[in-house]
Design a protein around this motif. Structure first.
Motif, PDB file in Angstrom:
ATOM      1  N   ALA A  16       0.822  -1.212   0.000  1.00  0.00           N
ATOM      2  CA  ALA A  16       0.000   0.000   0.000  1.00  0.00           C
ATOM      3  C   ALA A  16       0.855   1.260   0.000  1.00  0.00           C
ATOM      4  N   GLU A  17       1.948   1.254   0.762  1.00  0.00           N
ATOM      5  CA  GLU A  17       2.785   2.443   0.829  1.00  0.00           C
ATOM      6  C   GLU A  17       3.477   2.711  -0.500  1.00  0.00           C
ATOM      7  N   ALA A  18       3.975   1.660  -1.147  1.00  0.00           N
ATOM      8  CA  ALA A  18       4.593   1.838  -2.468  1.00  0.00           C
ATOM      9  C   ALA A  18       3.571   2.326  -3.476  1.00  0.00           C
ATOM     10  N   ALA A  19       2.351   1.812  -3.400  1.00  0.00           N
ATOM     11  CA  ALA A  19       1.291   2.260  -4.303  1.00  0.00           C
ATOM     12  C   ALA A  19       0.992   3.741  -4.083  1.00  0.00           C
ATOM     13  N   ARG A  20       0.984   4.159  -2.832  1.00  0.00           N
ATOM     14  CA  ARG A  20       0.732   5.573  -2.526  1.00  0.00           C
ATOM     15  C   ARG A  20       1.825   6.460  -3.120  1.00  0.00           C
TER      16      ARG A  20
END
Length: 318
Positions: A199-203
């Motif tokens: 999720a953090e990489a996607a953000r």
């Protein structure tokens, strides 16, 4: 993402092989198993859980889980039937109201997960109890019968050769094909996988993670509403006691279909295979005269084996 993609074909192959092996086994045990009539019955028996499992798959792909799906489905079914029968509302409007209620519950789950940052397990455990209580209070624990034909239309059948096929079965397969296309060939589908992977990489790549999660939970709620309509069509009544075990059956279908409980990996068509595997096991064991308690036992063992295989496949590349 590329590493995960390389492992998807193998994860997709396992459920198909398991289904093939299961069918071969039960074919040797009962002459009635491999008949068009019986296989059509299996699909009719799994169509409700199968559609619930579409929504469950979307959520699990984001590394979440939804324990409330079965009871939200039951509430949606009661809204549809009571609106149409008790209040005299146009059946199609009643169906739309039921779908709105289930979608609203999905939206509530998504907002609680994203805005208050509560774990999906806790959120959906809470909304499971809320949906159950509202269903019982709203229905007075009474079944609604004498439904208009519009609510039961998907329970009708047509002849395919010498086999009767349910319209609900066709609807379920159509929804799976639509979901497969969206997840594989559209930007929202790729965003969903990216959020599930990290999720953090996607953000950091510009994906609005919270918006994706809210949309996923709301869309899952819509699928629960469609499952409610299929349940009503199959049984011919609005039953406030429906959906009490379907949440676990839906999760079982997703896991057996090869979708990782850790998110970001899985193919929606595998979920359909997983639902059919459960249906085939129960049908085949019934034909063999095996008590239902042993069917539940075997299903539990299959879930543990599937999760264990997922764990090992995750550790293998490292």
């Amino acid at each position: 993402m590329n590493l995960s993609s390389r492992h998807i074909p193998w994860g997709a192959l396992g459920p198909w092989l398991a289904l093939l092996a299961t069918c071969i086994f039960f074919t040797t045990q009962s002459d009635r198993f491999l008949t068009g009539e019986n296989l059509s019955l299996v699909l009719q028996q799994v169509m409700v859980v199968g559609v619930l499992a579409i929504g469950q798959t979307l959520i699990i792909l984001t590394a979440g889980i939804d324990l409330s799906c079965g009871m939200v489905m039951a509430l949606g079914g009661m809204v549809m039937t009571k609106f149409a029968v008790n209040y005299g509302i146009d059946p199609y409007a009643a169906i739309a109201c039921g779908l709105a209620v289930t979608t609203g519950f999905g939206l509530l789950n998504g907002l609680l997960v994203t805005r208050i940052k509560l774990p999906p397990f806790i959120v959906t455990l809470g909304t499971l109890n809320i949906a159950f209580a509202i269903t019982q209070i709203y229905s007075n624990a009474q079944i609604v019968s004498n439904l208009p034909t519009e609510l039961t239309a998907l329970g009708n059948t047509f002849d395919l050769g010498s086999t009767e096929v349910s319209l609900g079965t066709v609807a379920m397969i159509g929804l799976y094909l639509l979901a497969w296309f969206v997840l594989r060939d559209t930007a929202p589908g790729r965003h969903l996988y990216a959020v599930g992977n990290n999720a953090e990489a996607a953000r950091l790549t510009g994906i609005r993670v919270d918006r994706v999660l809210v949309a996923v939970y709301a869309l899952a709620g819509l699928f629960y509403g469609i499952a409610a309509l299929l349940s009503v069509a199959r049984t011919g009544v609005g039953d406030p006691n429906a959906g009490q075990t379907e949440n676990l059956d839906a999760i079982t279908a997703v896991v057996l279909g090869g979708t990782s409980l850790f998110g970001g990996r899985g193919i929606i068509l595998g979920t359909l295979v997983g639902a059919v595997i459960v249906g085939v096991f129960r049908n085949g064991l019934t034909l063999m005269g095996v008590a239902s308690v042993y069917q539940t036992l075997i299903t539990g063992i299959l879930v543990i084996l599937a999760v264990a295989a997922d764990q090992m496949s995750r550790k293998g590349p490292r």
